[in-house]
Scaffold this motif. Sequence first.
Motif, PDB file in Angstrom:
ATOM      1  N   LYS A  76       8.177 -19.296  17.293  1.00 19.31           N
ATOM      2  CA  LYS A  76       8.913 -18.066  16.978  1.00 19.31           C
ATOM      3  C   LYS A  76       8.576 -17.568  15.571  1.00 19.31           C
ATOM      4  N   VAL A  77       8.527 -18.482  14.618  1.00 21.94           N
ATOM      5  CA  VAL A  77       8.169 -18.135  13.238  1.00 21.94           C
ATOM      6  C   VAL A  77       6.780 -17.508  13.197  1.00 21.94           C
ATOM      7  N   THR A  78       5.857 -18.089  13.938  1.00 16.11           N
ATOM      8  CA  THR A  78       4.490 -17.559  13.972  1.00 16.11           C
ATOM      9  C   THR A  78       4.470 -16.145  14.549  1.00 16.11           C
ATOM     10  N   LEU A 166       6.842 -12.590   1.326  1.00 11.72           N
ATOM     11  CA  LEU A 166       7.252 -13.042   2.663  1.00 11.72           C
ATOM     12  C   LEU A 166       8.501 -13.925   2.651  1.00 11.72           C
ATOM     13  N   THR A 167       9.149 -14.049   1.519  1.00  9.22           N
ATOM     14  CA  THR A 167      10.344 -14.898   1.439  1.00  9.22           C
ATOM     15  C   THR A 167      11.352 -14.540   2.528  1.00  9.22           C
ATOM     16  N   GLY A 168      11.733 -15.550   3.319  1.00  4.71           N
ATOM     17  CA  GLY A 168      12.766 -15.346   4.335  1.00  4.71           C
ATOM     18  C   GLY A 168      12.360 -14.450   5.482  1.00  4.71           C
ATOM     19  N   PHE A 169      11.052 -14.268   5.713  1.00  2.00           N
ATOM     20  CA  PHE A 169      10.602 -13.354   6.777  1.00  2.00           C
ATOM     21  C   PHE A 169      11.098 -13.793   8.154  1.00  2.00           C
ATOM     22  N   ILE A 456       8.795 -23.268   4.773  1.00  2.00           N
ATOM     23  CA  ILE A 456       9.082 -21.844   4.570  1.00  2.00           C
ATOM     24  C   ILE A 456      10.539 -21.597   4.211  1.00  2.00           C
ATOM     25  N   ASP A 457      11.351 -22.634   4.203  1.00  2.00           N
ATOM     26  CA  ASP A 457      12.783 -22.461   3.951  1.00  2.00           C
ATOM     27  C   ASP A 457      13.037 -22.104   2.487  1.00  2.00           C
ATOM     28  N   ALA A 462      10.588 -28.858   1.542  1.00  2.00           N
ATOM     29  CA  ALA A 462      10.148 -30.217   1.833  1.00  2.00           C
ATOM     30  C   ALA A 462      10.277 -31.134   0.624  1.00  2.00           C
ATOM     31  N   SER A 463       9.883 -30.634  -0.543  1.00  2.00           N
ATOM     32  CA  SER A 463       9.932 -31.469  -1.749  1.00  2.00           C
ATOM     33  C   SER A 463      11.364 -31.778  -2.165  1.00  2.00           C
ATOM     34  N   PHE A 464      12.291 -30.846  -1.932  1.00  2.00           N
ATOM     35  CA  PHE A 464      13.694 -31.126  -2.209  1.00  2.00           C
ATOM     36  C   PHE A 464      14.264 -32.105  -1.191  1.00  2.00           C
TER      37      PHE A 464
END
Length: 585
Positions: A76-78, A166-169, A456-457, A462-464
């Motif tokens: 869906k994201v793609t 694209l933040t939050g797209f 993308i969150d 991921a690092s957090f």
Amino acid sequence: MLVTNENQFGELYIICRKLKDIYCDENDHLIKSNHVKNFKLTIVNIDKHVKTLSENVLRYDGKTKIEANGYRSIVKVTELLISRCVKNGQQIVSKVSKIKQVKEYLKSWNSALNAIKDLLKMGVEIMELGKNGMLYPDKPDCQNEKVADLSKRLLNLDVTPFYGDLTGFHLIGDCSQMARILNIAMASYSDLYGGTMIKKFQNLKKLHYGYYYATNNDDLANKIVKASRSMQVDFAQSFYNMGEFPMVKRLKLLPKVSTSYLMNLVFQPLETPHTNINMMFKVPLPSSHIDKNFVQARLISNYRTQQMLGACRCMHGFVCNCEYALAQDTIMFHVHGGGFVSQTSESHLDYLHQWATKLNIPILSIDYSLAPEAPFPRALEEILYSYVWMLNNFKLLGTTGKKIILTGDSAGGNLVASLTLKTITNCIRIPDSLVLSYSALLIQFYPSPSRLLTLIDPLLMASFMIKCLNAYKDPNYLKSLPRSLEDELEMAASTEDNIFLSPLMAGSNLLKRFPRTLIIETDMDACLDENVKFSSNLIDAGVDVKMELLKGLPHGFLAFGPFSKDCEQGVLHVTQVLSDFIKNI
């Protein structure tokens, strides 16, 4: 097979052909033909990966009959990303555009599409790694060689294209705008975090008090990615707690309630009846890791009984003329989220006040001690103690206690699921229902398709995530700081056998005694897969489970109501679902 929008890929291929026909010649005077060729090759690979995932996606839905799993989510994201790329591309080829615009289009979108291609490729590898239809193996091991390699590549993937324009797209409505504001705040906050006051002021002035990041997408993206990877867990701890900063609190307009009473539960001997024998269970006093003899709790209610703790907040004057109400039969025991390292019940007051008023039940919310200063099992010790205290003090909380609902979100969902296991293994009163919202049920940095969404969150990066998980489960975390991301991976311990740390690992002999369970999820949540698998495990054990899936909302949406109309609509929807759920307990 999941039906994907193949027309979008067809449109992209047409755009590639038009770009080549209009702007490329044999001598590459305008646009180099290789740039268009590489752009098309990336699209071909994305198309291939999407088809591979779509052909198999149905096998990974859980047993709640809800179409939900991480493979669906990344497809869906793609599609959302491709749709946006097509729209921009059509604007380029529908008219004679400037060469600079064409080059910028190819450069920016090639970066974004290459990143999503790599994300999808990892999704395919995760699918090949596991057994058919299993989102997680029965015993996940984050130190497995192939898993560790996937995790390393996940952490090192260039995700800067997803933190600028694209933040939050992938989020619905105004959630994407909220995500952008949060990222601007994070970038600005990282410039102010640590260092001297003079240095902080110089950075703030240099960046025009945050305006710089609002108008420079590339620098915003680079700053977000750098900060999330290089900052230690204390930065995540502080930033996730911004909802409790005085300036932010003034932006919230909380629903009024009769009681919002903060208290300290001082540790002293407590006991409650065993359910299997005529003896009392003496709850262990919390004692691990830190020297602290109390836990803070908050009672929230929109009515008052004569014996209820706290004072009326009716604001009718110096004297309260409100009539006392009868005690309700149901009480909600709430545990907040925050990655195990941050927040208190105060960050969650907006929806808690709504639940107290619209469900007309008292809520006891626990402010447990936080990692890394207080790692596992300290928080669970305090949660169990608070639960037994509640069993002994129903009258003070305005309830008869005939029905108990346990609820928690994210890290809090982990803790209430673990608390349920504690009530079962210690043979004390089991709650009457369990409500889990986007819960973290596997405390390993083990890749699943939905966990790829951390790439993308806007908040649960991921690092957090790996820092928060390790900070909670590693008792020596503080002593090993500072840590790099490579250190986090190397020091990650496999914990498949500890069900109180990772409730996802609990066996059917315990799960069969779980109460009726409601799972709240969104299709854009990194924790989706562990909740889908947990719901299936419960159903296999004979438990009545319902999953409510909301579309396009971020992890943590319950606490974002004051900042997003779409998140607020999500809160209202969940409140109605809860109301219906409670009627059938």
